[in-house]
Design an enzyme around this catalytic site. Structure first.
Site, PDB file in Angstrom:
ATOM      1  CG  HIS A 115      -0.291   0.281   2.669  1.00  0.00           C
ATOM      2  ND1 HIS A 115       0.179  -0.923   3.235  1.00  0.00           N
ATOM      3  CD2 HIS A 115       0.003   1.251   3.122  1.00  0.00           C
ATOM      4  CE1 HIS A 115       0.766  -0.589   4.311  1.00  0.00           C
ATOM      5  NE2 HIS A 115       0.560   0.802   4.533  1.00  0.00           N
ATOM      6  CG  HIS A 179       3.757   6.828  11.031  1.00  0.00           C
ATOM      7  ND1 HIS A 179       4.917   7.587  10.531  1.00  0.00           N
ATOM      8  CD2 HIS A 179       3.497   6.011  10.313  1.00  0.00           C
ATOM      9  CE1 HIS A 179       5.222   6.979   9.330  1.00  0.00           C
ATOM     10  NE2 HIS A 179       4.279   5.789   9.279  1.00  0.00           N
TER      11      HIS A 179
END
Length: 321
Positions: A115, A179
């Site tokens: 992805h 993140h």
């Protein structure tokens, strides 16, 4: 011909239940503006710097950089599955040019991408196979990581080669910013997971479904403030984005990898894709960022950002944040 750049964060949660309608709409609007930019530029070729999340590259052989001369998407998190349109001749010439420039680049004639590569293509073009694309894997997860100055050198060499093609080339950087999602780490992974990330054992349909469920649950816990994952760091994100917006890319050359992990999370190293993309554009002279979006988005477990840019003498102003 001039280059253009579009750098976007990615998140599997954009394709899954999770983000509330407000955040989904806001991020969608930012990505639509980037899509308009890409449509107006109308690239003849796309070069995409992206990480991998142990779907195509594994510890049994982990290059710092790799050019794909053919690529197939694994279809994780609801993204496109199947071959991408990779022009093998252009990809090989790019690899040869990088080697001539002193960049130790690997090549893959059967690259698997996930992805991190496919989501930007789908979001910007509507179809992952809409345009010919040369994928360039940048290791952003597996330790040890090389210095950021080598990533900037990679991008510069790519930009110099692309300037010789006589084509409109869109350079995409996919990833970032702060993140710390539940991506396995070699030092702490349980034995079955370690076996997969070292040897590349394929995941079953059931395993992929279980991972998807776990990611959704992790995002809900993180957004609720009940998670062991490292918090987002908006101050660090904005510092990095300011360097990008002002063309001060060399400032990252001596950033310490351990410090990046400490203050911004294990996956914050995906800023490498942005550094490479903007260094490619900077190789042709000064640039100006146009569309600008940033939001710390716990529901996506990411500091989520979008930037578009083109050479300074061609740029227009679109500085909404």
């Amino acid at each position: 011909m001039p280059l253009a750049v579009c750098c976007v964060s990615h998140s599997p949660l954009l394709e899954l239940p999770g983000p509330g309608p407000g955040l989904r709409a806001e991020v969608g609007t930012a990505l639509d503006r980037a899509r308009d930019f890409v449509r107006d530029f109308d690239p003849e070729l796309v070069v995409l710097f992206a990480p991998d999340h142990y779907n195509g590259f594994f510890y049994k052989l982990m290059p710092p950089f790799c050019v794909g001369t053919a690529a197939t998407a694994v279809g994780d998190y609801g993204t496109h599955a199947g071959p991408l349109r990779v022009p093998a001749d252009h990809a090989l010439r790019l690899a040869e040019a990088l080697l001539d420039a002193g960049i130790d680049i690997a090549t893959s004639a059967e690259m698997s991408v996930d992805h991190g590569t496919v989501q930007p293509l789908q979001r910007l073009f509507g179809d992952a196979t809409a345009r010919p694309v040369i994928p360039i894997f940048v290791n952003c997860v597996a330790t040890p990581l090389g210095p950021l100055r080598r990533v900037r050198a990679l991008g510069t060499a790519v930009g110099r080669h692309l300037a010789t093609l006589g084509k409109r080339v869109l350079v995409i950087g996919s990833g970032g910013l702060s993140h710390d999602p539940p991506v396995p780490q070699r030092a702490t992974a349980p034995e079955p997971v370690l076996e997969r990330i070292v040897h590349g054992r394929p995941m079953t349909t059931e395993q992929r479904a279980a991972r998807q469920t776990a990611v959704i649950a992790a995002a809900r816990e993180f957004a609720a403030g009940d998670s062991p994952l490292k918090p987002l760091n908006p101050e660090w994100d904005r510092t990095f984005l300011d360097l990008v917006d002002t063309g001060r890319l060399a400032a990252v050359d001596d950033w310490d990898n351990g410090e990046i992990t400490r203050v911004a999370g294990n996956s914050a190293h995906e800023i490498r894709t942005w550094v490479a993309a903007f260094a490619a554009l900077a190789a042709q002279g000064s640039y100006r960022t146009e569309a600008r979006y940033y939001r710390p988005a716990p529901e996506l477990i990411a500091g989520f950002a979008v930037r578009t840019a083109r050479p300074a003498d061609e740029a227009t102003d679109d500085r909404r944040r």
